[in-house]
Design a protein around this motif. Structure first.
Motif, PDB file in Angstrom:
ATOM      1  N   LEU A 143       0.822  -1.213   0.000  1.00 34.97           N
ATOM      2  CA  LEU A 143       0.000   0.000   0.000  1.00 34.97           C
ATOM      3  C   LEU A 143       0.855   1.260   0.000  1.00 34.97           C
ATOM      4  N   ALA A 144       2.085   1.146   0.474  1.00 30.35           N
ATOM      5  CA  ALA A 144       2.995   2.294   0.478  1.00 30.35           C
ATOM      6  C   ALA A 144       3.361   2.737  -0.927  1.00 30.35           C
ATOM      7  N   ASP A 145       3.012   1.926  -1.927  1.00 27.81           N
ATOM      8  CA  ASP A 145       3.270   2.309  -3.313  1.00 27.81           C
ATOM      9  C   ASP A 145       2.090   3.041  -3.946  1.00 27.81           C
ATOM     10  N   ILE A 146       1.087   3.369  -3.129  1.00 24.21           N
ATOM     11  CA  ILE A 146      -0.013   4.235  -3.570  1.00 24.21           C
ATOM     12  C   ILE A 146       0.096   5.540  -2.788  1.00 24.21           C
ATOM     13  N   HIS A 147       0.212   6.630  -3.502  1.00 25.37           N
ATOM     14  CA  HIS A 147       0.368   7.940  -2.884  1.00 25.37           C
ATOM     15  C   HIS A 147      -0.861   8.800  -3.184  1.00 25.37           C
ATOM     16  N   VAL A 148      -1.300   9.551  -2.201  1.00 28.05           N
ATOM     17  CA  VAL A 148      -2.480  10.405  -2.360  1.00 28.05           C
ATOM     18  C   VAL A 148      -2.049  11.857  -2.233  1.00 28.05           C
ATOM     19  N   PHE A 149      -1.822  12.493  -3.372  1.00 28.46           N
ATOM     20  CA  PHE A 149      -1.466  13.916  -3.378  1.00 28.46           C
ATOM     21  C   PHE A 149      -2.719  14.695  -3.763  1.00 28.46           C
ATOM     22  N   ALA A 150      -3.629  14.776  -2.801  1.00 29.87           N
ATOM     23  CA  ALA A 150      -4.937  15.385  -3.050  1.00 29.87           C
ATOM     24  C   ALA A 150      -5.503  15.870  -1.720  1.00 29.87           C
ATOM     25  N   ALA A 151      -6.720  16.410  -1.770  1.00 25.28           N
ATOM     26  CA  ALA A 151      -7.294  17.077  -0.604  1.00 25.28           C
ATOM     27  C   ALA A 151      -7.435  16.157   0.602  1.00 25.28           C
ATOM     28  N   SER A 152      -7.596  14.858   0.383  1.00 24.80           N
ATOM     29  CA  SER A 152      -7.772  13.942   1.506  1.00 24.80           C
ATOM     30  C   SER A 152      -6.502  13.774   2.325  1.00 24.80           C
ATOM     31  N   ALA A 153      -5.381  14.353   1.870  1.00 19.98           N
ATOM     32  CA  ALA A 153      -4.150  14.329   2.653  1.00 19.98           C
ATOM     33  C   ALA A 153      -4.143  15.396   3.735  1.00 19.98           C
ATOM     34  N   ALA A 154      -5.167  16.246   3.762  1.00 21.51           N
ATOM     35  CA  ALA A 154      -5.174  17.362   4.712  1.00 21.51           C
ATOM     36  C   ALA A 154      -5.138  16.907   6.158  1.00 21.51           C
ATOM     37  N   GLN A 155      -5.813  15.814   6.482  1.00 18.98           N
ATOM     38  CA  GLN A 155      -5.828  15.335   7.858  1.00 18.98           C
ATOM     39  C   GLN A 155      -4.427  14.957   8.327  1.00 18.98           C
ATOM     40  N   SER A 156      -3.610  14.442   7.420  1.00 22.02           N
ATOM     41  CA  SER A 156      -2.251  14.040   7.772  1.00 22.02           C
ATOM     42  C   SER A 156      -1.243  15.168   7.611  1.00 22.02           C
ATOM     43  N   PHE A 157      -1.517  16.098   6.680  1.00 26.13           N
ATOM     44  CA  PHE A 157      -0.539  17.142   6.364  1.00 26.13           C
ATOM     45  C   PHE A 157      -0.973  18.553   6.752  1.00 26.13           C
ATOM     46  N   GLY A 158      -2.200  18.722   7.212  1.00 21.28           N
ATOM     47  CA  GLY A 158      -2.608  20.001   7.762  1.00 21.28           C
ATOM     48  C   GLY A 158      -2.912  21.092   6.768  1.00 21.28           C
ATOM     49  N   ARG A 159      -2.990  20.751   5.504  1.00 19.85           N
ATOM     50  CA  ARG A 159      -3.289  21.752   4.480  1.00 19.85           C
ATOM     51  C   ARG A 159      -4.002  21.067   3.322  1.00 19.85           C
ATOM     52  N   PRO A 160      -4.713  21.840   2.499  1.00 18.55           N
ATOM     53  CA  PRO A 160      -5.361  21.222   1.330  1.00 18.55           C
ATOM     54  C   PRO A 160      -4.340  20.855   0.266  1.00 18.55           C
ATOM     55  N   VAL A 161      -3.841  19.641   0.323  1.00 19.71           N
ATOM     56  CA  VAL A 161      -2.826  19.170  -0.618  1.00 19.71           C
ATOM     57  C   VAL A 161      -3.420  19.125  -2.023  1.00 19.71           C
ATOM     58  N   GLY A 162      -2.652  19.599  -2.984  1.00 18.72           N
ATOM     59  CA  GLY A 162      -3.124  19.706  -4.356  1.00 18.72           C
ATOM     60  C   GLY A 162      -3.502  21.120  -4.711  1.00 18.72           C
ATOM     61  N   ASP A 163      -3.785  21.958  -3.700  1.00 21.42           N
ATOM     62  CA  ASP A 163      -4.019  23.377  -3.959  1.00 21.42           C
ATOM     63  C   ASP A 163      -2.691  24.024  -4.365  1.00 21.42           C
ATOM     64  N   ILE A 164      -2.766  25.188  -4.956  1.00 20.26           N
ATOM     65  CA  ILE A 164      -1.573  25.849  -5.501  1.00 20.26           C
ATOM     66  C   ILE A 164      -0.449  25.989  -4.473  1.00 20.26           C
ATOM     67  N   PRO A 165      -0.702  26.484  -3.247  1.00 22.01           N
ATOM     68  CA  PRO A 165       0.413  26.681  -2.317  1.00 22.01           C
ATOM     69  C   PRO A 165       1.119  25.394  -1.903  1.00 22.01           C
ATOM     70  N   SER A 166       0.480  24.254  -2.087  1.00 23.25           N
ATOM     71  CA  SER A 166       1.088  22.991  -1.666  1.00 23.25           C
ATOM     72  C   SER A 166       2.058  22.425  -2.697  1.00 23.25           C
ATOM     73  N   LEU A 167       2.046  22.944  -3.915  1.00 27.79           N
ATOM     74  CA  LEU A 167       2.812  22.328  -4.992  1.00 27.79           C
ATOM     75  C   LEU A 167       4.314  22.530  -4.843  1.00 27.79           C
ATOM     76  N   GLY A 168       4.732  23.741  -4.473  1.00 21.95           N
ATOM     77  CA  GLY A 168       6.153  24.079  -4.470  1.00 21.95           C
ATOM     78  C   GLY A 168       6.993  23.188  -3.579  1.00 21.95           C
ATOM     79  N   THR A 169       6.473  22.806  -2.427  1.00 25.87           N
ATOM     80  CA  THR A 169       7.216  21.936  -1.508  1.00 25.87           C
ATOM     81  C   THR A 169       6.664  20.515  -1.492  1.00 25.87           C
ATOM     82  N   GLY A 170       5.379  20.368  -1.731  1.00 23.49           N
ATOM     83  CA  GLY A 170       4.762  19.054  -1.664  1.00 23.49           C
ATOM     84  C   GLY A 170       5.179  18.136  -2.793  1.00 23.49           C
ATOM     85  N   VAL A 171       5.242  18.660  -4.008  1.00 21.27           N
ATOM     86  CA  VAL A 171       5.621  17.816  -5.146  1.00 21.27           C
ATOM     87  C   VAL A 171       7.048  17.290  -4.992  1.00 21.27           C
ATOM     88  N   PRO A 172       8.035  18.126  -4.642  1.00 17.14           N
ATOM     89  CA  PRO A 172       9.380  17.575  -4.414  1.00 17.14           C
ATOM     90  C   PRO A 172       9.413  16.528  -3.301  1.00 17.14           C
TER      91      PRO A 172
END
Length: 479
Positions: free
Chosen positions: A401-430
């Protein structure tokens, strides 16, 4: 030189100066089609594919169910705001390459003064910019291709795809869900809407024929930005009345002053304890998602708009082709109703994840909050690791399951921000790409035969004549 040619050349020149993309270094697995499959060809999917290529991971496919580029993502389809809610100076998918950023594109076409003059980026401008960004980076998206099921095979995931009505199965070692606001779930439609036929209501995350609302009365449940924008579109289309209902005693509006959370707090949220993350997200949810003043003032322009506070809906029923709403402030009748009630992120509700959902750890499986902090909605979100990867409900049972990544809004509970929104791209994608590259590298090292060093090429004969020898050795016959 025309303005469009100017921005195109400027971007191409910076890509040239950056150097050629690294060669693919990922050790292939025979019979596996893709090293990474990205689900979603919107702003996140394109940025992820570009970053993977720049990291030397080139066997990547990007899939999107939309018909074409103009209908991919939300900016030209479901989004209804006039301008983005993100400040115009935030970095986006350009990943540190200035000439690929929105500002360079916009100033190149319209001038520096024009950029300085705008308050926020127009939604339509952002959609045009993303299309340009995809063309400049050369990311190919396979449109009209929908993922309908995801299962684990022997060496990789089996993706059941429907492309132009034809079903086929492809395999991928890594899968990234770049599915925007839907994330690992979908629209959150309250159960009371089950009493209505489909033609009498819609969720803000679904297509709404605005022109069909002309001359009709409309009720909107919810007071977040999406609900306000849907109400505004109905009013602008000529609805006779639009009533918006909130369960709160006042609207939650974004402050125009003050500072946003610090960079350090945002970027390290996922490293906090479960208790801290849970409590922080719960406080945010209980406060309510804030709306920009632009969304509020947009509906206030219309005298036929009515705001109902402290008025949650309690019951819905269809009667004579209309909707009867029993709310806390009375009974109301509308021709059409809209649910602006956000999204839920339970993987069991998403078609593509139905097969794997029983194995996926949710927050409710990992963390038990104090009684006063319980939240069913938060508990249904997937519990993600530091690389946005899914985790197993039963430790050791489904490590893949670790080979499935969720880079989307449902990551907010774990990452504290709406992942996939513009401000999350600069650091989240790397961060995501680093995790993917790490896993693929060590998987290759662990594959028998792939880590053996190649025999080095010898250049001895090309420099042997310059090797120093002592005079005694040089004069000896053996020399």
């Amino acid at each position: 030189m025309g303005k469009q040619e100017f921005v195109d050349r400027a971007a191409a020149e910076q890509l040239r100066l950056l150097g050629a993309d690294p060669a693919n270094w990922v050790v292939p697995i025979p019979g596996v089609d893709h090293d990474v499959a990205v689900i979603g060809g919107g702003q996140s999917g394109i940025a992820i594919a570009f970053a993977l290529r720049r990291a030397g991971i080139t066997n990547v496919t990007v899939l999107d169910a939309a018909d074409d580029e103009t209908s991919a993502g939300v900016w030209s389809t479901l989004a209804r705001m006039r301008t983005l809610r993100t400040p115009k100076d935030r970095s986006g998918p350009e990943l540190g390459i200035p000439a690929l950023g929105f500002r360079a594109w916009y100033e190149g076409l319209h001038g520096t003064e024009a950029f300085d003059a705008i308050g926020r980026i127009a939604r339509t401008d952002w959609a045009e910019y993303l299309a340009w960004f995809r063309r400049q980076t050369g990311i190919e998206v396979r449109y009209r291709t929908r993922l309908t099921d995801l299962a684990r095979g022997r060496d990789a995931f089996e993706l059941t795809l429907v492309a132009d009505g034809v079903e086929r199965v492809e395999t991928a070692r890594k899968v990234v869900f770049a599915t925007g606001v839907e994330g690992s779930g979908g629209p959150n439609v309250p159960a009371i809407f089950d009493a209505l036929p489909a033609g009498l209501y819609a969720h803000t995350g679904q297509a709404i024929d605005a022109e069909s609302l002309a001359g009709r009365t409309v009720g909107v449940l919810g007071a977040g930005a999406s609900a306000l924008d849907a109400a505004a579109v109905a009013l602008e289309a000529g609805a006779t009345e639009v009533h918006l209902f909130s369960r709160r005693s006042e609207l939650v509006i974004q402050p125009t002053k003050g500072s946003p959370p610090g960079f350090g707090a945002v970027e390290n949220f996922h490293l906090q304890s479960d208790a801290v993350r849970w409590k922080s997200r719960l406080a945010f949810a209980r406060k309510g998602a804030s709306s920009p003043w632009d969304s509020v003032s947009r509906v206030l322009e219309f005298p036929n708009f009515a705001l109902h506070l402290d008025a949650p809906w309690q019951e819905l029923r269809a009667e004579d082709g209309r909707v009867v709403v029993r709310a806390a402030d009375g009974v109301h009748t509308f021709d059409f109703v809209i649910a602006g009630t956000g999204y839920q992120y339970d993987p069991a509700t998403r078609t593509e994840l139905t097969t794997l959902a029983p194995e996926i750890a949710l927050w409710s499986d990992i963390y038990e909050p104090p009684a006063e902090q319980r939240s069913e909605a938060q508990g249904r979100a997937p519990y993600l690791g530091p690389g946005y990867e899914l985790t197993a409900k039963t430790p050791g049972r489904a490590p893949w399951l670790a080979d499935i990544h969720v880079f989307a809004a449902s990551a907010a509970q774990s990452f504290g921000r709406p992942v996939g929104d513009i401000p999350s791209l600069g650091t989240g994608v790397p961060r995501l790409v680093t995790a993917i590259a790490r896993d693929l590298y060590f998987a290759g090292v662990a594959t028998p035969g792939t880590a053996a060093a190649t025999e080095p090429e010898s250049f001895y004969d090309k420099y042997s004549h310059s090797i120093w020898r002592s005079a005694e050795l040089a004069e000896s016959p053996a020399s």
